[in-house]
Motif scaffolding. Structure first.
Motif, mmCIF file in Angstrom:
data_model
loop_
_atom_site.group_PDB
_atom_site.id
_atom_site.type_symbol
_atom_site.label_atom_id
_atom_site.label_comp_id
_atom_site.label_asym_id
_atom_site.label_seq_id
_atom_site.Cartn_x
_atom_site.Cartn_y
_atom_site.Cartn_z
ATOM 1 N N SER A 193 0.716 -1.176 -0.106
ATOM 2 C CA SER A 193 0.087 -0.127 -0.103
ATOM 3 C C SER A 193 0.899 1.213 -0.022
ATOM 4 O O SER A 193 0.569 2.231 -0.494
ATOM 5 C CB SER A 193 -1.066 0.147 1.005
ATOM 6 N N CYS A 194 2.071 1.144 0.556
ATOM 7 C CA CYS A 194 2.928 2.365 0.663
ATOM 8 C C CYS A 194 3.530 2.701 -0.719
ATOM 9 O O CYS A 194 3.819 3.561 -1.209
ATOM 10 C CB CYS A 194 3.789 2.230 1.800
ATOM 11 N N TRP A 195 4.182 1.642 -1.176
ATOM 12 C CA TRP A 195 4.890 1.523 -2.506
ATOM 13 C C TRP A 195 4.408 0.551 -3.568
ATOM 14 O O TRP A 195 5.167 -0.313 -3.851
ATOM 15 C CB TRP A 195 6.421 1.317 -2.299
ATOM 16 N N PRO A 196 3.469 0.767 -4.238
ATOM 17 C CA PRO A 196 2.929 -0.297 -5.497
ATOM 18 C C PRO A 196 3.453 -0.415 -6.604
ATOM 19 O O PRO A 196 3.377 -1.097 -7.181
ATOM 20 C CB PRO A 196 1.488 0.049 -5.212
ATOM 21 N N PHE A 197 4.141 0.943 -7.068
ATOM 22 C CA PHE A 197 4.333 1.027 -8.374
ATOM 23 C C PHE A 197 5.862 0.338 -8.560
ATOM 24 O O PHE A 197 6.794 0.317 -7.707
ATOM 25 C CB PHE A 197 4.569 2.461 -8.805
ATOM 26 N N GLY A 198 5.956 -0.554 -9.579
ATOM 27 C CA GLY A 198 7.124 -1.534 -9.872
ATOM 28 C C GLY A 198 7.141 -2.688 -9.010
ATOM 29 O O GLY A 198 8.289 -3.551 -9.173
ATOM 30 N N ARG A 199 6.150 -3.039 -8.593
ATOM 31 C CA ARG A 199 5.734 -4.327 -7.901
ATOM 32 C C ARG A 199 4.733 -4.888 -8.184
ATOM 33 O O ARG A 199 3.657 -4.480 -8.847
ATOM 34 C CB ARG A 199 5.834 -4.106 -6.348
ATOM 35 N N VAL A 200 4.627 -6.264 -8.424
ATOM 36 C CA VAL A 200 3.479 -7.209 -8.488
ATOM 37 C C VAL A 200 3.186 -8.036 -7.603
ATOM 38 O O VAL A 200 4.019 -8.514 -6.956
ATOM 39 C CB VAL A 200 3.546 -7.865 -10.025
ATOM 40 N N VAL A 201 2.103 -8.401 -7.655
ATOM 41 C CA VAL A 201 1.636 -9.816 -6.671
ATOM 42 C C VAL A 201 1.767 -11.144 -7.231
ATOM 43 O O VAL A 201 1.096 -11.254 -8.230
ATOM 44 C CB VAL A 201 0.274 -9.657 -5.925
ATOM 45 N N VAL A 202 2.350 -12.095 -6.808
ATOM 46 C CA VAL A 202 2.358 -13.407 -7.429
ATOM 47 C C VAL A 202 1.942 -14.397 -6.182
ATOM 48 O O VAL A 202 2.153 -14.109 -5.018
ATOM 49 C CB VAL A 202 3.810 -13.773 -7.865
ATOM 50 N N ALA A 205 -7.228 -6.852 -5.762
ATOM 51 C CA ALA A 205 -6.939 -8.169 -5.945
ATOM 52 C C ALA A 205 -6.414 -8.928 -4.808
ATOM 53 O O ALA A 205 -6.497 -9.935 -4.202
ATOM 54 C CB ALA A 205 -6.123 -8.443 -7.373
ATOM 55 N N LEU A 206 -5.276 -8.102 -4.266
ATOM 56 C CA LEU A 206 -4.666 -8.390 -3.141
ATOM 57 C C LEU A 206 -5.843 -8.503 -1.823
ATOM 58 O O LEU A 206 -5.449 -9.533 -0.821
ATOM 59 C CB LEU A 206 -3.430 -7.863 -2.683
ATOM 60 N N ALA A 207 -6.603 -7.771 -1.694
ATOM 61 C CA ALA A 207 -7.445 -7.465 -0.383
ATOM 62 C C ALA A 207 -8.419 -8.868 -0.436
ATOM 63 O O ALA A 207 -8.761 -9.009 0.384
ATOM 64 C CB ALA A 207 -8.116 -6.170 -0.689
ATOM 65 N N LEU A 208 -8.682 -9.094 -1.599
ATOM 66 C CA LEU A 208 -9.593 -10.156 -1.687
ATOM 67 C C LEU A 208 -9.219 -11.596 -1.073
ATOM 68 O O LEU A 208 -9.700 -12.431 -0.362
ATOM 69 C CB LEU A 208 -10.033 -10.637 -3.162
ATOM 70 N N SER A 209 -7.755 -11.871 -1.210
ATOM 71 C CA SER A 209 -7.075 -13.127 -1.032
ATOM 72 C C SER A 209 -5.780 -12.949 -0.510
ATOM 73 O O SER A 209 -5.030 -13.186 -1.414
ATOM 74 C CB SER A 209 -7.356 -14.166 -1.525
ATOM 75 N N PRO A 210 -5.286 -12.185 0.509
ATOM 76 C CA PRO A 210 -3.786 -11.905 0.752
ATOM 77 C C PRO A 210 -2.954 -13.262 1.297
ATOM 78 O O PRO A 210 -1.833 -12.918 1.213
ATOM 79 C CB PRO A 210 -3.920 -10.836 1.726
ATOM 80 N N VAL A 211 -3.624 -14.160 1.724
ATOM 81 C CA VAL A 211 -2.846 -15.204 2.259
ATOM 82 C C VAL A 211 -2.210 -16.149 1.228
ATOM 83 O O VAL A 211 -2.835 -16.300 0.351
ATOM 84 C CB VAL A 211 -3.580 -16.225 3.353
ATOM 85 N N GLY A 212 -0.701 -16.466 1.280
ATOM 86 C CA GLY A 212 -0.187 -17.068 0.245
ATOM 87 C C GLY A 212 0.354 -16.322 -0.912
ATOM 88 O O GLY A 212 0.487 -16.759 -1.841
ATOM 89 N N LYS A 213 0.327 -15.025 -0.942
ATOM 90 C CA LYS A 213 0.559 -14.220 -1.729
ATOM 91 C C LYS A 213 2.118 -13.524 -1.506
ATOM 92 O O LYS A 213 2.457 -13.556 -0.362
ATOM 93 C CB LYS A 213 -0.197 -12.926 -2.379
ATOM 94 N N ALA A 214 2.805 -13.358 -2.457
ATOM 95 C CA ALA A 214 4.208 -12.567 -2.209
ATOM 96 C C ALA A 214 4.100 -11.298 -3.298
ATOM 97 O O ALA A 214 3.544 -11.262 -4.333
ATOM 98 C CB ALA A 214 5.271 -13.317 -2.584
ATOM 99 N N VAL A 215 4.833 -10.388 -2.566
ATOM 100 C CA VAL A 215 4.625 -9.014 -3.590
ATOM 101 C C VAL A 215 6.358 -8.894 -4.065
ATOM 102 O O VAL A 215 7.276 -9.233 -2.986
ATOM 103 C CB VAL A 215 4.430 -7.683 -2.566
ATOM 104 N N VAL A 216 6.480 -8.779 -5.296
ATOM 105 C CA VAL A 216 7.887 -9.002 -5.655
ATOM 106 C C VAL A 216 8.117 -7.606 -6.814
ATOM 107 O O VAL A 216 7.047 -7.135 -7.241
ATOM 108 C CB VAL A 216 8.165 -10.270 -6.609
ATOM 109 N N PRO A 217 9.460 -7.483 -7.050
ATOM 110 C CA PRO A 217 9.670 -6.219 -8.098
ATOM 111 C C PRO A 217 9.045 -6.847 -9.339
ATOM 112 O O PRO A 217 9.341 -8.126 -9.774
ATOM 113 C CB PRO A 217 11.216 -6.190 -8.079
ATOM 114 N N ALA A 218 8.585 -6.028 -10.240
ATOM 115 C CA ALA A 218 7.979 -6.288 -11.544
ATOM 116 C C ALA A 218 9.247 -6.325 -12.539
ATOM 117 O O ALA A 218 10.345 -5.994 -12.391
ATOM 118 C CB ALA A 218 7.254 -5.177 -12.077
#
Length: 122
Positions: A48-57, A109-122
């Motif tokens: 939420s603080c730094w979303p640009f340049g990152r994706v959720v996998v 999309a992350l708020a719907l199901s945040p468990v089991g996700k990782a935020v990585v650089p794009a």
């Protein structure tokens, strides 16, 4: 470019959103029942603080993650995602707001199901 967008995002609301998720993570950590969702709340805070340049996998697709995500969706996820979608729709009306609207879609999309996700650089 993503640094500039992240700075603008942080100043115009990312700090508040991230601080709210940190507070939620601390509250979840204090309760024994909320402990499984604590890492997801802190992950959401950083994103939420730094979303640009990152994706959720996807990181973990186990049964425990599925169960925790179902409970999360029923108790909190759907209305948090709805909030992000409404903000995205309002921001997408202007050309300048389109990059910020896209970040709200990713947060939804992350708020719907945040468990089991990782935020990585794009």
């Amino acid at each position: 470019m993503s640094l500039l967008l992240n700075i603008l995002w942080f100043i115009l609301g990312g700090f508040v959103s991230g601080a709210a998720w940190i507070l939620a993570g601390v509250i979840l950590a204090i309760t024994i029942v909320g402990l499984p969702w604590t890492p997801a709340a802190f992950r959401m805070a950083g994103f939420s603080c730094w979303p640009f340049g990152r994706v959720v996998v996807d990181r973990d697709a186990g049964a425990a993650s599925l169960l925790l995500n179902i409970l999360w969706f029923v108790l909190a996820g759907w209305w948090l995602a709805l909030q992000h979608i409404l903000l995205a729709a309002a921001l997408a009306v202007t050309i300048i707001g389109i990059p910020f609207a896209w970040q709200h879609v990713k947060l939804a999309a992350l708020a719907l199901s945040p468990v089991g996700k990782a935020v990585v650089p794009a």
